[in-house]
Motif scaffolding. Structure first.
Motif, short mmCIF file in Angstrom:
data_model
loop_
_atom_site.label_atom_id
_atom_site.label_comp_id
_atom_site.label_asym_id
_atom_site.label_seq_id
_atom_site.Cartn_x
_atom_site.Cartn_y
_atom_site.Cartn_z
N ALA A 32 0.98 -1.18 -0.10
CA ALA A 32 0.04 -0.04 0.00
C ALA A 32 1.00 1.20 0.05
CB ALA A 32 -1.05 -0.04 1.34
N GLY A 33 2.13 1.12 -0.72
CA GLY A 33 3.08 2.42 -0.72
C GLY A 33 3.53 2.49 0.51
N CYS A 34 3.94 1.62 1.30
CA CYS A 34 4.51 1.71 2.63
C CYS A 34 5.65 0.43 2.52
CB CYS A 34 3.66 1.26 3.64
SG CYS A 34 2.29 2.57 3.82
N ASN A 35 6.61 0.79 3.30
CA ASN A 35 7.73 -0.35 3.53
C ASN A 35 7.54 -0.68 4.79
OD1 ASN A 35 9.08 0.65 1.22
ND2 ASN A 35 10.39 2.07 2.25
N LEU A 36 7.22 -2.21 4.94
CA LEU A 36 6.85 -3.09 5.89
C LEU A 36 8.15 -4.08 6.42
CD1 LEU A 36 3.97 -1.58 5.40
CD2 LEU A 36 3.19 -3.95 6.14
N VAL A 37 8.17 -4.08 7.72
CA VAL A 37 9.10 -5.18 8.04
C VAL A 37 8.44 -5.43 9.51
CG1 VAL A 37 11.49 -5.72 9.28
CG2 VAL A 37 10.95 -4.26 7.03
N GLY A 38 8.28 -6.76 9.67
CA GLY A 38 7.75 -7.23 10.89
C GLY A 38 7.82 -8.70 11.09
N ARG A 39 7.05 -9.13 12.22
CA ARG A 39 6.88 -10.52 12.53
C ARG A 39 5.38 -11.12 12.63
NH1 ARG A 39 11.43 -12.96 14.63
NH2 ARG A 39 13.44 -11.47 14.95
N ILE A 40 5.28 -12.25 12.19
CA ILE A 40 3.91 -12.93 12.30
C ILE A 40 3.95 -14.27 13.47
CG2 ILE A 40 2.19 -14.31 10.95
CD1 ILE A 40 3.16 -12.95 8.53
N ASP A 41 3.24 -14.17 14.37
CA ASP A 41 3.06 -14.98 15.47
C ASP A 41 3.24 -16.51 14.97
OD1 ASP A 41 2.88 -12.81 16.96
OD2 ASP A 41 0.96 -12.89 17.25
N ARG A 42 2.53 -16.77 13.99
CA ARG A 42 2.17 -18.36 13.55
C ARG A 42 1.72 -18.41 12.23
NH1 ARG A 42 -1.18 -22.26 17.23
NH2 ARG A 42 -1.49 -23.80 15.65
N ILE A 43 2.29 -19.41 11.68
CA ILE A 43 1.48 -19.59 10.04
C ILE A 43 1.50 -21.24 10.10
CG2 ILE A 43 1.97 -19.65 7.50
CD1 ILE A 43 3.96 -17.36 8.02
N ASP A 44 0.22 -21.39 10.14
CA ASP A 44 -0.14 -23.16 9.93
C ASP A 44 -0.37 -23.47 8.39
OD1 ASP A 44 -0.24 -22.81 12.50
OD2 ASP A 44 -1.94 -24.13 12.91
N VAL A 45 0.22 -24.44 8.14
CA VAL A 45 0.15 -24.92 6.68
C VAL A 45 -0.34 -26.38 6.66
CG1 VAL A 45 1.58 -25.19 4.74
CG2 VAL A 45 1.82 -23.39 5.94
N ASP A 46 -0.94 -26.76 5.40
CA ASP A 46 -1.46 -28.24 5.29
C ASP A 46 -0.46 -28.87 4.29
OD1 ASP A 46 -2.37 -27.14 3.06
OD2 ASP A 46 -4.60 -27.75 3.58
N GLY A 47 -0.87 -30.11 4.00
CA GLY A 47 -0.24 -30.76 2.88
C GLY A 47 -0.52 -30.20 1.57
N GLN A 48 -1.43 -29.37 1.36
CA GLN A 48 -1.70 -29.03 -0.04
C GLN A 48 -1.13 -27.53 -0.41
OE1 GLN A 48 -6.06 -29.39 -1.18
NE2 GLN A 48 -6.25 -30.77 0.92
N GLY A 49 -0.13 -27.13 0.71
CA GLY A 49 0.29 -25.81 0.65
C GLY A 49 -0.42 -24.59 0.98
N ARG A 50 -1.61 -25.04 1.55
CA ARG A 50 -2.62 -23.84 2.01
C ARG A 50 -2.18 -23.38 3.46
NH1 ARG A 50 -8.38 -26.34 1.81
NH2 ARG A 50 -7.19 -27.79 2.96
N ALA A 51 -2.24 -22.09 3.77
CA ALA A 51 -1.66 -21.38 4.87
C ALA A 51 -3.08 -20.55 5.54
CB ALA A 51 -0.51 -20.49 4.54
N VAL A 52 -2.80 -20.75 7.01
CA VAL A 52 -3.53 -19.83 7.65
C VAL A 52 -2.67 -18.95 8.64
CG1 VAL A 52 -5.61 -19.78 9.39
CG2 VAL A 52 -5.36 -21.44 7.66
N VAL A 53 -2.93 -17.79 8.48
CA VAL A 53 -2.09 -16.93 9.52
C VAL A 53 -2.83 -16.68 10.60
CG1 VAL A 53 -1.22 -14.37 9.58
CG2 VAL A 53 -0.90 -15.74 7.38
N ILE A 54 -1.88 -16.70 11.80
CA ILE A 54 -2.64 -16.60 13.01
C ILE A 54 -2.00 -15.71 13.80
CG2 ILE A 54 -2.91 -17.90 15.31
CD1 ILE A 54 -3.17 -20.52 13.75
N ASP A 55 -2.73 -14.63 14.23
CA ASP A 55 -2.10 -13.41 15.27
C ASP A 55 -2.73 -13.41 16.56
OD1 ASP A 55 -0.65 -11.10 15.68
OD2 ASP A 55 -2.37 -9.83 15.24
#
Length: 970
Positions: free
Chosen positions: A774-797
């Protein structure tokens, strides 16, 4: 007990009457003595006697000095105990008895010992607490007698029946028994000493302005039908709109009095003359005007006294008192710059685990060179050594403020006397110094002989010679400064039970002081009062101010005889000035009055063109500076919630400086526990918590929790906001409750996204180069990312609290959504009717995304999709403390049972797609597009308050914002 009274029209006539009463005694060779209330009054009488040529024939003295003189001649050889010895002896006795040493209790016993020790054996019906007080006084009496000491009250009674009664011929001038401590009233009654007073009905003789003489005749005595005093300018009124302007107003009045006559002598009477003298010091020194300070104040009212009490208290404390440390650091006698004091205060408050030794070392290390050893000396018990160091430093630091320095030195001398007495009575002088606050100091100091300005109290002017000042300024004539209530307390109750009556007449005392101030004026008399108090409520004028106004009111009984806003009599209005509180800097320091400049007030809620480049500062990463706004996902969310909240919290950083123990710290601690838990669990047990591994997961959670809890106290890399450190048993229970709740999370985890497993914990995005969003420079951390066998991901905060604000859209079955649908249907029906009527109606625009209130997890999801290449099918907010879930989930890819929302409404309000959003990818892209439009406004300097959702104002520090949606929680 009533002394014989003789009243005369004026104080000068009263002195002549006293001389007439003493004449027979002088003829017999008896020692003729005029007794006055105070030492300054005795000096004034001595000067008057010298003018009459009788300076060597008659003594002028105070009751206490007379008692000491008579006891030396007719006493039994014991010494009368002084104030420091009395106070210390009582502390020693109370310490031995284990009695609770409240300062009020000690002060009561001190007063009872001084004024009623001779009467404590009188039979009386007393309560248990009163009996304990009497027993303590009996022990005190025995102890001082064994040391060859005697109390004033005992000496007074003993002298009543000795030859001293015939050796002295005394009169009490300008005072009655209500002005005397009880022992002296009893002694004078036994000696048949008469009271000589003035009636306050006639002006004192002297060359003064006619208006002042007329006012003196009318003051307190204006009869019905008597004409009002005609103002000529000799009497003026100085008002201030509030207390912040009072000292400034008095300084302005003083300058006018001095400018009118280069030889004028001026008296300024205020409740705190030491503060007024210091305020005016620099201005008077620059103008080469000498001044005197005459004051009586409590030990703790002086900077040196208060600093010594605070330092001794800090040294004797078992635990660090950071608030007291802040007060000490800001005291001039701590020897710190103001900026250093604020810095150390911030450091101390930002460390909940700071111990007393660390804080004392910090305070000592930041002190001026001459004061760095003071705390160490106090820790070693060397109170006198500490006082020596403070005196040596103060003599250099405040040599340009002689009167102020004299008062501080008087306080330090009182502390030295207490320390020496403590040694004699076997007490710790440092511990005893913490209780010195109520000790009384008296001072008269001059910057040069024959000073032109005298700062004093109103009571001091009661004893001034008639017409001795060209101008008299009486300040702060509010009822709070000069109350007239006769407040009886436990001292009066006990003295009454022992048969000793205590008398007071505060109104007569105040009137005599005010009349004395008027009599001391030769050309002008200025009265001042504040119209408001510290809380901006109307301040009530003192009774003597109102009585003076009555002298000028044409009809004192008419409501329209005074100005409605100020209460000033209308004839005095042309001679009245009002000082406002707008120049706050000038009101706080007279030095600022030399040169004042006005600057336009900064415009709030808007960033100027010059400041616009500094809205967000560029950050250098890996040796490069990337163009764009350097923000975080949480900062973007904060700006979307309310631009002004973002500005206050992120740029102005309006946050508390205390290290807290609240939701923010708990959330950080919870994040650390969960990160470590999953890292170890996947390494030591299994990829995911299941029903089969639940017992092992619980054991591991306990181990990790204990490790992380201990680390909070030992890891020095954890700063304010990153530690969760309990310091009380209740806080320890709150921390331990987190473990209970995390153990309750583990069974929930077995049903949460069962086909997914945690793949990334605390994943950092934009590490090598900022992530463009969105026109910004972002750097950060994501608490947790869960992934299944099909390469699908759910982002968890992880969040330690959730609300409906975390729903990405409205619940389709909810009331708000139904109302919106009904409005849309009605609008569509109106358009159809218009088209049927042949009107040209534009097509309804396609539904667009309404930006959710919380977008942090959606921004994370975009970063995961773009940088890791996963198909993101959920961005969820999870609270492991109560097993609740909010956020967006792809209803085409996930089963509803895999995301166990607590309520069906939460599940429906998070399902994607929804109206205006065709897919999860569409949601992420549409959010970025909408956020980019808002970020362009930020780049243009738009920070006006515009809260979205009630939660936006919940933790905003701008309490007086006009757009606030909820009351601020303090």
């Amino acid at each position: 007990m009533t002394l014989a009274h003789h009243a005369y029209p004026t104080r000068s006539a009263a002195l002549d009457g006293a001389l007439a009463l003493l004449a027979p005694a002088r003829a017999r060779g008896v020692r003729a003595t005029i007794v006055t209330r105070t030492a300054p009054a005795a000096r004034s009488v001595q000067r008057a006697l010298a003018v009459r040529g009788q300076g060597f024939a008659i003594d002028a003295t105070t009751p206490r000095a007379l008692l000491a003189d008579a006891w030396e001649l007719f006493g039994d050889g014991r010494a009368i105990i002084d104030a420091a010895e009395r106070w210390t002896a009582l502390h020693a006795i109370l310490n031995e008895g284990g009695t609770a040493l409240s300062k009020g209790y000690v002060n009561l016993l001190v007063k009872l010992a001084r004024e009623g020790l001779d009467a404590i054996d009188a039979p009386a019906d007393m309560a248990e607490a009163e009996t304990r007080a009497r027993d303590a006084l009996r022990t005190y009496r025995d102890r001082i007698h064994s040391r060859g000491l005697i109390e004033e009250s005992e000496a007074a009674v003993a002298l009543a029946g000795t030859a001293a009664a015939s050796a002295y011929a005394c009169v009490l001038l300008d005072a009655t028994e209500t002005d005397l401590p009880a022992p002296f009233a009893r002694l004078f009654d036994a000696w048949s000493v008469p009271c000589i007073t003035s009636t306050l009905t006639d002006p004192e003789p002297g060359d003064r302005a006619p208006e002042l003489d007329t006012l003196a005749r009318a003051l307190f005595n204006r009869a019905a039908g008597e004409p009002a005093v005609a103002p000529t300018g000799a009497v003026r009124v100085q008002l201030s709109s509030g207390p912040l302007a009072s000292r400034r107003a008095l300084l302005d009045a003083l300058r006018r009095a001095l400018d009118g006559d280069p030889e004028a002598r001026v008296a300024v009477a205020t409740p705190h003359p030491d503060q007024m003298a210091r305020y005016c010091n620099d201005a008077l020194i620059r103008a080469q005007v000498s001044y005197a300070l005459q004051t009586s104040c409590a030990f703790s009212d002086t900077d040196a006294g208060r600093a010594l009490i605070e330092a001794c208290t800090l040294v004797t404390n078992d635990q660090a008192d950071v608030l007291l440390g802040a007060d000490y650091g800001l005291n001039p006698f701590a020897g710190m710059r103001v900026s250093t004091a604020f810095f150390t205060d911030k450091t101390h408050r930002g460390n909940r685990l700071i111990d007393n030794s660390e804080m004392l070392t910090d305070l000592a290390g930041h002190a001026a060179e001459g004061l760095q050893g003071v705390i160490g000396l106090l820790e070693a018990g060397d109170a006198e050594g500490a006082i020596d160091a403070i005196e040596a430093w103060a003599a250099r630091a405040f040599r340009a403020e002689p009167a102020y320095l004299s008062l501080q030195m008087a306080a330090l001398e009182a502390a030295r006397a207490a320390a020496q007495a403590a040694d004699r009575w076997g007490l710790d002088p440092v511990a005893l110094a913490t209780r010195l606050d109520a000790q009384t100091l008296s001072l008269y100091a001059e910057t040069a002989p024959n000073p032109r300005v005298t700062f004093c109290t109103l009571a001091d002017l009661r004893d001034a010679a008639p017409a001795s000042f060209d101008a008299v300024i009486v300040g702060c004539l509010e009822s709070t400064s000069y109350p007239v209530q006769d407040k009886r307390d436990s001292f009066d109750t006990l003295m009454g039970k022992w048969g000793v009556a205590t008398a007071r007449n505060p109104l007569d005392t105040l009137r005599r002081s005010f009349f004395g101030a008027l009599s001391a004026a030769r050309r002008s008399f200025i009265v001042h009062r504040s119209l408001a108090n510290e809380t901006a409520d109307d301040a009530q004028a003192s009774v003597v101010f109102e009585e003076l106004m009555d002298c000028y009111r044409i009809d004192p009984t008419a409501r329209d005889s005074s100005d409605r806003d100020t209460g000033v009599a209308l004839p005095l209005a042309p001679f009245t000035e009002l000082a406002g509180e707008q120049d706050l800097t000038a009101n706080e320091t007279a030095e600022a009055a030399v040169e004042l400049s006005e600057e336009p007030a900064p415009v709030t809620e808007r960033i100027s063109e010059d400041a616009r480049p500094y809205i967000v500062l560029d950050q250098q990463r890996h040796g490069q500076v990337f163009p764009g706004l350097d923000l975080s996902a949480s900062q973007i969310e904060s700006y979307l919630e309310c631009p002004y909240e973002w500005f206050a919290k992120r740029r102005l950083q309006l946050e508390q400086i205390n290290e807290g123990f609240g939701p923010a710290e708990r959330g950080t601690f919870m994040h650390a526990v969960l990160e470590s838990f999953y890292a170890r669990f996947q390494k030591e047990v299994a990829p995911k918590v299941t029903a089969d591994t639940l017992e092992a997961a619980a054991a591991l959670m306990r181990d990790v929790f204990a490790e992380k809890a201990a680390r909070q106290f030992t890891d020095t890399s954890l700063g304010k906001g990153q530690r969760y450190v309990p310091v009380t048993p209740w806080e320890e229970k709150q921390r331990d409750d987190v473990l209970v709740k995390l153990l309750g999370w583990l069974p929930f985890e077995t049903t949460f996204l069962p086909s997914f497993e945690p793949r990334h914990m605390e994943w950092e995005y934009g590490a090598t180069a900022p992530f463009s969003y969105a026109g910004c420079n972002l750097v950060g951390r994501i608490d947790r990312i869960d992934v299944d066998g099909q390469g699908r991901a759910v982002v968890i905060d992880y969040k330690s609290s959730l609300s409906d604000a975390y729903r990405p859209h409205l619940d389709p079955n909810g009331t708000a959504a139904k109302e919106r649908a009904a409005q849309a249907a009605a609008a569509a029906k109106e358009r159809e009717a218009a088209r049927a009527a042949g009107l040209d109606v534009p097509e309804e625009p396609a539904p667009s995304l309404e930006l959710p209130h919380k977008v942090q997890a959606l921004i994370y999801a975009k970063a995961v999709r773009d940088q890791l290449g996963y198909q993101v099918v959920g961005s969820l907010y999870v609270n492991p403390l109560n097993n609740t879930v909010q956020g967006a989930w792809d209803a085409r890819s996930l089963d509803a049972v895999d995301v166990p929302f607590a309520k069906d409404a939460d599940r429906r309000a998070g399902a994607v797609p929804f109206e205006g959003v065709a897919s999860f990818d569409d949601l992420l892209d549409s959010c970025e597009e909408a956020i980019a439009a808002r970020m362009r406004l930020l780049a243009q300097g738009r920070i006006a308050p515009d809260p979205h959702g009630a939660d936006a104002c919940q933790y905003c520090p701008v309490g007086n914002c006009s757009a606030r949606l909820v009351a601020r929680k303090l």
